[in-house]
Write a protein that holds these residues in place. Structure first.
Motif, mmCIF file in Angstrom:
data_model
loop_
_atom_site.group_PDB
_atom_site.id
_atom_site.type_symbol
_atom_site.label_atom_id
_atom_site.label_comp_id
_atom_site.label_asym_id
_atom_site.label_seq_id
_atom_site.Cartn_x
_atom_site.Cartn_y
_atom_site.Cartn_z
ATOM 1 N N ALA A 163 59.721 86.711 33.610
ATOM 2 C CA ALA A 163 61.454 87.036 32.424
ATOM 3 C C ALA A 163 61.679 85.569 32.298
ATOM 4 C CB ALA A 163 62.280 85.955 34.557
ATOM 5 N N GLU A 164 61.990 85.222 31.178
ATOM 6 C CA GLU A 164 62.094 83.839 30.356
ATOM 7 C C GLU A 164 63.487 83.122 30.458
ATOM 8 O OE1 GLU A 164 60.791 85.699 25.787
ATOM 9 O OE2 GLU A 164 62.486 85.280 25.754
ATOM 10 N N SER A 165 64.082 83.968 29.846
ATOM 11 C CA SER A 165 65.418 82.776 30.397
ATOM 12 C C SER A 165 66.566 83.478 31.373
ATOM 13 C CB SER A 165 66.061 82.823 28.841
ATOM 14 O OG SER A 165 66.670 83.812 28.337
ATOM 15 N N VAL A 166 67.810 82.548 31.721
ATOM 16 C CA VAL A 166 69.146 83.412 32.689
ATOM 17 C C VAL A 166 69.932 82.258 32.179
ATOM 18 C CG1 VAL A 166 68.193 81.881 34.488
ATOM 19 C CG2 VAL A 166 69.601 83.715 35.072
ATOM 20 N N VAL A 167 70.939 83.777 32.543
ATOM 21 C CA VAL A 167 72.621 83.229 32.155
ATOM 22 C C VAL A 167 73.419 83.844 34.014
ATOM 23 C CG1 VAL A 167 74.987 84.226 31.376
ATOM 24 C CG2 VAL A 167 72.651 83.658 29.984
ATOM 25 N N CYS A 168 74.370 83.081 34.757
ATOM 26 C CA CYS A 168 74.151 83.106 35.315
ATOM 27 C C CYS A 168 75.871 82.587 35.918
ATOM 28 C CB CYS A 168 73.071 82.306 36.788
ATOM 29 S SG CYS A 168 73.936 82.740 39.148
ATOM 30 N N HIS A 169 76.937 82.888 36.148
ATOM 31 C CA HIS A 169 78.112 82.973 36.863
ATOM 32 C C HIS A 169 77.979 82.637 38.407
ATOM 33 C CE1 HIS A 169 79.435 82.861 32.821
ATOM 34 N NE2 HIS A 169 78.575 83.805 32.705
ATOM 35 N N GLY A 170 78.907 82.185 39.136
ATOM 36 C CA GLY A 170 79.042 81.868 40.579
ATOM 37 C C GLY A 170 80.974 82.462 40.342
ATOM 38 N N SER A 171 80.393 83.086 41.667
ATOM 39 C CA SER A 171 82.071 83.652 41.983
ATOM 40 C C SER A 171 82.838 83.411 43.507
ATOM 41 C CB SER A 171 81.844 85.235 42.081
ATOM 42 O OG SER A 171 83.027 85.841 41.660
ATOM 43 N N GLY A 172 84.091 82.816 43.385
ATOM 44 C CA GLY A 172 84.751 82.997 44.619
ATOM 45 C C GLY A 172 84.539 81.351 45.811
ATOM 46 N N ARG A 173 84.372 81.127 46.719
ATOM 47 C CA ARG A 173 84.184 79.565 47.174
ATOM 48 C C ARG A 173 83.768 80.627 48.925
ATOM 49 N NH1 ARG A 173 84.857 74.666 45.329
ATOM 50 N NH2 ARG A 173 85.456 73.042 46.630
ATOM 51 N N ILE A 174 83.153 79.619 48.887
ATOM 52 C CA ILE A 174 82.635 79.369 50.683
ATOM 53 C C ILE A 174 83.600 78.252 51.411
ATOM 54 C CG2 ILE A 174 79.915 80.473 50.414
ATOM 55 C CD1 ILE A 174 79.361 77.714 50.685
ATOM 56 N N ASP A 175 82.965 78.546 52.431
ATOM 57 C CA ASP A 175 84.302 77.795 53.439
ATOM 58 C C ASP A 175 84.006 75.843 53.250
ATOM 59 O OD1 ASP A 175 84.730 79.603 55.398
ATOM 60 O OD2 ASP A 175 83.940 79.445 56.875
ATOM 61 N N GLU A 176 84.506 75.406 53.041
ATOM 62 C CA GLU A 176 84.943 74.077 52.766
ATOM 63 C C GLU A 176 83.852 72.806 53.163
ATOM 64 O OE1 GLU A 176 86.631 72.934 49.652
ATOM 65 O OE2 GLU A 176 86.436 74.929 49.857
ATOM 66 N N LYS A 177 83.725 73.356 54.654
ATOM 67 C CA LYS A 177 82.724 72.778 55.338
ATOM 68 C C LYS A 177 81.287 72.840 54.959
ATOM 69 C CE LYS A 177 82.578 76.163 59.899
ATOM 70 N NZ LYS A 177 82.305 76.428 59.227
ATOM 71 N N LEU A 178 81.081 74.274 54.283
ATOM 72 C CA LEU A 178 79.748 74.562 54.093
ATOM 73 C C LEU A 178 79.345 73.881 52.916
ATOM 74 C CD1 LEU A 178 79.822 78.564 54.981
ATOM 75 C CD2 LEU A 178 78.611 76.492 55.805
ATOM 76 N N ILE A 179 80.315 73.289 52.071
ATOM 77 C CA ILE A 179 79.922 73.281 51.213
ATOM 78 C C ILE A 179 78.830 72.059 50.228
ATOM 79 C CG2 ILE A 179 80.714 72.560 48.181
ATOM 80 C CD1 ILE A 179 82.903 74.347 48.864
ATOM 81 N N PRO A 180 79.175 70.867 51.542
ATOM 82 C CA PRO A 180 78.650 69.766 50.790
ATOM 83 C C PRO A 180 76.789 69.612 50.769
ATOM 84 C CG PRO A 180 80.423 69.465 52.178
ATOM 85 C CD PRO A 180 80.385 71.011 52.350
ATOM 86 N N LYS A 181 76.541 70.174 51.711
ATOM 87 C CA LYS A 181 74.739 70.042 51.913
ATOM 88 C C LYS A 181 74.184 69.920 51.085
ATOM 89 C CE LYS A 181 73.074 71.133 56.350
ATOM 90 N NZ LYS A 181 72.819 71.619 56.844
ATOM 91 N N TYR A 182 74.757 70.947 49.869
ATOM 92 C CA TYR A 182 73.665 71.959 49.285
ATOM 93 C C TYR A 182 75.000 71.623 47.546
ATOM 94 C CZ TYR A 182 70.199 73.796 52.124
ATOM 95 O OH TYR A 182 69.766 73.800 52.762
ATOM 96 N N GLY A 183 75.977 71.166 47.681
ATOM 97 C CA GLY A 183 76.513 70.824 46.754
ATOM 98 C C GLY A 183 76.738 72.382 46.018
ATOM 99 N N SER A 184 76.868 73.975 46.689
ATOM 100 C CA SER A 184 77.188 74.822 46.023
ATOM 101 C C SER A 184 78.399 75.628 46.607
ATOM 102 C CB SER A 184 75.647 75.528 46.409
ATOM 103 O OG SER A 184 75.620 76.320 45.218
#
Ligand code: NAD
Length: 369
Positions: free
Chosen positions: A188-209
């Motif tokens: 693969a040469e290049s990539v474009v990605c979109h994030g969608s939706g949101r996971i539980d707030e308590k799950l977010i801080p560990k990886y900031g995703s």
């Protein structure tokens, strides 16, 4: 001893599934096992009759009676353990993903070149019976020109070990990226990605995703094909699936909607109702040495210590194919597939995709080393 590779298995959850395969393979022996928990280590050693046991990975690397390590530790350890093993002069098989940063990917490629040892990421999908079937169709020209490739890996990881909580979906994307790239044999040469939706707030801080789903499109080098992959890990209603579709100008392969259905082949030029036909995917055990052929079947691994991952006979029957390819590479009989550069390219599609998603869909070039 020259025709036997002395393999150590690191991490004995999923890793334990490979022990009986290496023990049965005519060109391998299990030289040692390693996990941090002594009680669990001994239970596994007793079960499979393995005397040499380590709780400390660094000690294991000093053992001159080990030729190769097969790493199945938690994700964050894959790259550091691989790099250390190459430095110690061992061949390396690493479960997916190869790494979680671009710098680690670079060190793996450099470490492999410097050591001259084999490095292979043990990507199950590209040895699954479905992939082998599609590859055979493609190589015979039955699909025609490939126009598009699509992969998806959706799995609900709620309740899995803590390192999974909030893990960026694209940091574990090799199962859907790899069949797209392996089929064409290109990077693969290049990539474009979109994030969608949101996971539980308590799950977010560990990886900031924050994203529930990440969807990426990536350009394949020296080709006009663009592929698309979708990943989800949390807060998404979908039965587990690791899937890929290959769209050709003569025939296309489409993954089944739900587990236990058969996949579909669409044939261009047939009357409309006959275009889609369900197919039975054959088994490719005959490509393996006789003593390990049975491991493509689910029943053969029923006695494995760790049963939670047994999906369709060890990920589409892939485990004995992976072990065999790795051993043959260690013996210099064939190149590893994937080799180090390919392993990290497949891994970096996901790492760069997540970077792109965090930047609102900016195109990211995938580095080459
Ligand atoms: N289809 C696939 O390719 C596939 C399927 C399942 C799991 N995996 C990968 O396999 C890896 C292991 O999965 P799991 O579910 O067994 O994980 P797990 O967390 O249940 O087990 C990890 C094992 O590694 C051992 N370990 C941890 N740190 C170690 C260290 N420093 N030295 C030696 N051993 C160490 C633990 O004791 C344990 O035995 C994960 O990275 C996962 O991504 C891949």
């Amino acid at each position: 001893m020259a025709d036997k590779v002395r393999v150590a298995i690191i991490g004995l959850g999923f890793g334990a599934e490979f022990i009986p395969i290496y023990q049965a393979h005519p060109n391998a022996e299990i030289a040692a096992i390693c996990r941090r928990n002594k009680k669990e280590l001994d239970a596994c050693g007793d079960r499979y009759g393995i005397k040499t046991r380590y709780t400390d990975y660094d000690q294991l690397l000093k053992d001159p009676n080990i030729d190769a390590v097969h790493i199945n530790s938690p994700i964050g350890d894959h790259a550091p353990q691989s790099i250390a093993a190459l430095k110690a002069g061992k061949h390396v098989a690493s479960t997916v993903p190869a790494a979680t940063t671009i710098d680690e990917c670079k060190q793996i490629v450099e470490g492999q070149r410097k050591s001259g040892k084999v490095y292979m990421m043990m990507e199950t999908v590209v040895y699954s019976r479905e992939y082998l079937f599609v590859k055979e169709l493609y190589d015979k020209g039955e699909l025609g020109r490939i126009q598009f490739l699509r992969g998806s890996h959706q799995q609900d990881m709620e309740g899995w070990p803590g390192y999974w909580e909030g893990f960026p979906p694209m940091h574990y994307a090799t199962h859907c990226v790899s069949p797209c790239l392996a089929l064409l044999g290109k990077h693969a040469e290049s990539v474009v990605c979109h994030g969608s939706g949101r996971i539980d707030e308590k799950l977010i801080p560990k990886y900031g995703s924050p994203f529930a789903i990440e969807t990426a499109t990536f350009k394949i080098k020296d080709s006009d094909v663009c592929a698309e992959v979708t990943r989800s890990l949390f807060n998404t209603a979908r039965q587990y699936r690791e899937s890929f579709d290959a769209t050709g100008d003569k025939k296309s392969f489409e993954w089944q909607q739900v587990e236990n259905e058969d996949p579909v082949i669409h044939t261009r030029g047939k009357p409309e109702p006959e275009i889609p036909q369900r197919v039975k995917v054959p088994d490719y055990a005959s490509r393996l040495p006789e003593p390990i052929r049975k491991f493509t079947k689910p029943a053969a691994i029923q006695d494995a210590e760790h049963l939670s991952f047994i999906q369709g006979g060890g990920h589409g029957g892939s485990h004995p194919h992976l072990a065999h390819n790795f051993l043959m590479a260690c013996l210099g009989k064939q190149p590893p597939m994937p080799d180090a550069a390919t392993s990290v390219n497949w891994t970096m599609v996901g790492i760069c995709a997540h970077q792109s998603a965090l930047k609102g869909g900016e195109r990211i070039q995938i580095p080459t080393f």
